[in-house]
Every structure is written in structure tokens, then in C-alpha cells.
Design a protein around this motif. Structure first.
Motif, mmCIF file in Angstrom:
data_model
loop_
_atom_site.group_PDB
_atom_site.id
_atom_site.type_symbol
_atom_site.label_atom_id
_atom_site.label_comp_id
_atom_site.label_asym_id
_atom_site.label_seq_id
_atom_site.Cartn_x
_atom_site.Cartn_y
_atom_site.Cartn_z
ATOM 1 N N THR A 69 66.654 -36.365 -4.512
ATOM 2 C CA THR A 69 67.970 -35.964 -3.801
ATOM 3 C C THR A 69 69.397 -36.733 -4.414
ATOM 4 O OG1 THR A 69 67.233 -37.453 -1.732
ATOM 5 C CG2 THR A 69 66.057 -35.017 -2.699
ATOM 6 N N THR B 81 72.981 -36.966 -4.695
ATOM 7 C CA THR B 81 73.362 -35.490 -5.756
ATOM 8 C C THR B 81 73.189 -36.853 -7.524
ATOM 9 O OG1 THR B 81 75.515 -37.624 -5.670
ATOM 10 C CG2 THR B 81 75.472 -36.665 -3.891
ATOM 11 N N GLN C 134 71.072 -33.350 -8.584
ATOM 12 C CA GLN C 134 70.938 -32.122 -7.655
ATOM 13 C C GLN C 134 70.314 -31.096 -9.167
ATOM 14 O OE1 GLN C 134 74.537 -31.605 -6.209
ATOM 15 N NE2 GLN C 134 74.787 -32.056 -4.453
ATOM 16 N N GLN D 248 64.819 -33.574 1.021
ATOM 17 C CA GLN D 248 66.076 -32.369 1.013
ATOM 18 C C GLN D 248 65.986 -32.259 0.164
ATOM 19 O OE1 GLN D 248 69.804 -34.523 2.118
ATOM 20 N NE2 GLN D 248 70.108 -34.969 0.330
ATOM 21 N N TYR D 249 66.493 -30.601 -0.432
ATOM 22 C CA TYR D 249 66.755 -29.820 -0.970
ATOM 23 C C TYR D 249 68.140 -29.127 -1.659
ATOM 24 C CZ TYR D 249 61.687 -29.943 -0.993
ATOM 25 O OH TYR D 249 60.602 -29.984 -0.604
ATOM 26 N N SER D 250 68.881 -29.877 -2.797
ATOM 27 C CA SER D 250 70.680 -29.506 -2.518
ATOM 28 C C SER D 250 70.482 -28.214 -3.410
ATOM 29 C CB SER D 250 70.475 -30.916 -4.622
ATOM 30 O OG SER D 250 70.221 -32.817 -4.031
ATOM 31 N N SER E 219 70.605 -24.996 -2.232
ATOM 32 C CA SER E 219 69.871 -24.398 -1.595
ATOM 33 C C SER E 219 70.185 -23.654 -0.481
ATOM 34 C CB SER E 219 68.353 -24.908 -1.435
ATOM 35 O OG SER E 219 68.514 -26.209 -0.044
ATOM 36 N N ASP F 294 68.246 -24.565 2.111
ATOM 37 C CA ASP F 294 67.122 -25.206 3.031
ATOM 38 C C ASP F 294 68.809 -26.075 3.414
ATOM 39 O OD1 ASP F 294 64.678 -24.272 3.039
ATOM 40 O OD2 ASP F 294 64.832 -25.339 2.123
ATOM 41 N N GLN F 295 69.501 -26.267 2.023
ATOM 42 C CA GLN F 295 69.966 -27.064 3.048
ATOM 43 C C GLN F 295 71.263 -26.806 3.765
ATOM 44 O OE1 GLN F 295 73.084 -28.439 -0.823
ATOM 45 N NE2 GLN F 295 73.136 -30.333 -0.531
ATOM 46 N N LYS G 2 70.123 -26.489 7.095
ATOM 47 C CA LYS G 2 69.980 -27.898 7.735
ATOM 48 C C LYS G 2 70.430 -27.750 9.238
ATOM 49 C CE LYS G 2 69.133 -32.265 6.091
ATOM 50 N NZ LYS G 2 69.349 -33.898 5.114
#
Length: 150
Positions: free
Chosen positions: A9, A11, A14, A139-141, A143, A145-146, A149
């Protein structure tokens, strides 16, 4: 030098994480396209749903025929759902765990029914392990989800 708890996760990682999500998703969707007859005959393992149901029957010989047929349709449903979730990065952890479990079930069934070489030829163990590696990320870059968050 301190190491980050979760290097995927970071950077600089990614792209590899996104690449893993997309590679898993495209691979699973390709299998669905095959059983729906969307690949040419020379590039096809099954070519249609009937052939896939027969193949599923071979892998699930220990189940009653109705359960085997159900598993063919259920696996197809999840092989569409999980990849779409992975592509979007939506509920990625759930999609990755689901993909890992689904591929693990395939690998085990293929090993029992066809021997150990079949799942190795199709890298099913690798796919299951890759999905599991993706599932344990914090965490998911790049996405949904990001973006959502809190």
C-alpha cells in the motif's frame, strides 16, 4: 531503517497492486467469456455453458448432479461479480477473499478429479495465492474503497 507494515500500500506500489487487481479480474472474466462462447473455437476450452457444465460435473463427481449444475452457475456468477468488484476497487477485500476461496475450491477440485498437473497448468494455485495476498492489504490504492474511506 524502518519498514512499513504493509509495503503493497506504499505509494510506490500503487501500480503493482492495481495490476494485481486487474490481472485477477481479467483472468476470471476471460474464463466466463469462454463458457459463454465469446472466444473463438481455437482459443476456447469450453466454448459454451453446456460444455462447462459437463466439465464442472467432472470436477464435482462427488456431488449430486443438481448440485453440480448449481455449482457451475454459482461459480460463473462469482467469476463475474468478484472481478467487477476488483476492477472498480469496490469492497476489494471481500472480492479478493472471495476470489481466493473460489480459486482454491477450483484448484482442490481439479487436483482431486484430474490430478495435480491440471491446476498447475492453469496457474489456479497462483491465482488463489495472489488473491489472498491482495485480500490482506490494509488499503487499496486507486479504488472506490480509497475514495469512500472515512
Amino acid at each position: 531503517m524502518l519498514l512499513k507494515a504493509n509495503a503493497m500500500t506504499d505509494t510506490k506500489n500503487q501500480f503493482p497492486q492495481l495490476f494485481l487487481r486487474l490481472a485477477l479480474a481479467v483472468t476470471m472474466l476471460s474464463a466466463v467469456a469462454d463458457r459463454l462462447g465469446w472466444w473463438s473455437k481455437e482459443n476456447s476450452a469450453w466454448g459454451n455453458m453446456e460444455s462447462f457444465k459437463e466439465y464442472t460435473r467432472q470436477l464435482t463427481f462427488f456431488l449430486p448432479e443438481t448440485m453440480s449444475t448449481f455449482s457451475a452457475y454459482a461459480s460463473t456468477f462469482f467469476e463475474i461479480l468478484f472481478p467487477l468488484m476488483l476492477i472498480a476497487g469496490f469492497k476489494t477485500k471481500i472480492a479478493a477473499y472471495g476470489s481466493s476461496i473460489l480459486l482454491l475450491i477450483f484448484a482442490l477440485s481439479m487436483t482431486v478429479a484430474l490430478g495435480p498437473k491440471a491446476p498447475l497448468n492453469y496457474s489456479v494455485w497462483v491465482g488463489s495465492a495472489a488473491a489472498l495476498l491482495l485480500a490482506v492489504q490494509q488499503q487499496y490504492s486507486l479504488s472506490i474503497d480509497q475514495l469512500t474511506k472515512k
